[in-house]
Design an enzyme around this catalytic site. Sequence first.
Site, PDB file in Angstrom:
ATOM      1  N   HIS A  12       0.849  -1.290   0.104  1.00 29.29           N
ATOM      2  CA  HIS A  12       0.016  -0.059  -0.183  1.00 29.29           C
ATOM      3  C   HIS A  12       0.931   1.248   0.054  1.00 29.29           C
ATOM      4  O   HIS A  12       0.418   2.374   0.238  1.00 29.29           O
ATOM      5  CB  HIS A  12      -0.828  -0.082   1.240  1.00 29.29           C
ATOM      6  CG  HIS A  12      -2.020  -1.264   1.046  1.00 29.29           C
ATOM      7  ND1 HIS A  12      -2.793  -1.492   2.400  1.00 29.29           N
ATOM      8  CD2 HIS A  12      -2.452  -1.820   0.079  1.00 29.29           C
ATOM      9  CE1 HIS A  12      -3.569  -2.407   1.827  1.00 29.29           C
ATOM     10  NE2 HIS A  12      -3.386  -2.734   0.657  1.00 29.29           N
ATOM     11  N   GLY A  21      -2.308  -8.613  12.933  1.00 32.78           N
ATOM     12  CA  GLY A  21      -2.641  -7.176  13.092  1.00 32.78           C
ATOM     13  C   GLY A  21      -3.460  -6.632  12.001  1.00 32.78           C
ATOM     14  O   GLY A  21      -3.144  -5.524  11.845  1.00 32.78           O
TER      15      GLY A  21
END
Length: 239
Positions: A118, A186
């Site tokens: 990203h 996470g």
Amino acid sequence: MEPWETARHWLSAATSVTVLTGAGISAESGVPTFRGPGGLWRNQRPEDLATPAAFTRDPLRSWEWYNWRRGIIATVQPNAGHLALARIEERSAQFTLVTQNVDGLHDRAGSRNILKVHGDIWTLRCTQCARAWQDLRPALPELPPRCECGAVARPGVVWFGEGLPEDVWSEAVLAARACDVFLLVGTSAVVYPAAGLAELARSHGAKVVEINIEDTPLSAHVDLSWRARASEALPRLVE
Ligand code: BV8
Ligand code: ZN
């Protein structure tokens, strides 16, 4: 068997390990997560801010959000979870760390083979010419920042609705298909195509271990869903 005993057993037999991390691994360093408490900014949801439309509509407002995040990230340190991943990398014959995080904490923790699917908050990209550059100043002096060519620069991140960097993404897919163990750490596993890497790994025979403090849509589809903080769980894999 305790979850870490199972995960350690699988890791000890693995030659190839691939990891996908999300905002949860940086949460304990003090970086706000996207969908958890404290992630909001001036009552705006990240999903509404991390889009090309938000930038086009108001580049200054978008840059104020990124500058706010850069300011926070510049003051935090990698935590025991980031550091443990760098240790696991040293011990693995093949290791690929795919991260959705743009904070650069994995680099600072010493991880080497990192795929930033990203993008990176410290990279700026020109909206007109092909220039891209790193600017590590916590807060940028002038908003919106400009390229040498004079055009407005954008954050070097992938927004919703934008394709992932092709070369980085294709390496991530190869690493998911090739691994014996896939650690999902996470992440709320709601953002695609990144979250799809876990299913891809599993379909190619990998043992998938999820480390998260809460249930996710993938929790029922992994080999071990370990309800724990990344900073507690990951170091147990390298003790
Ligand atoms: C794409 C960078 C196609 C920017 C990010 C409608 C319109 C357009 C697109 C879509 C659409 N519907 C669906 C899509 C696809 C979309 C998508 O998946 N949307 C979701 C929301 C449904 N995906 C995209 O748009 C992607 N591109 O599909 O392109 C295409 C293809 C070719 C050509 C053109 C187009 C692009 C997605 C990338 C978006 N950019 N970030 C920035 O950072 O500003 S996404 C953003 O979410 C971050 O990267 C973040 O990492 C990511 C995922 O969030 P998480 O990391 O999981 O963080 P989150 O806060 O959600 O969860 C934290 C987790 O940690 C929780 O589970 C929590 O329990 C846990 N946790 C907390 N503390 C701890 C912990 N765990 C362990 N220990 C702790 N201590
Ligand atoms: Zn330019």
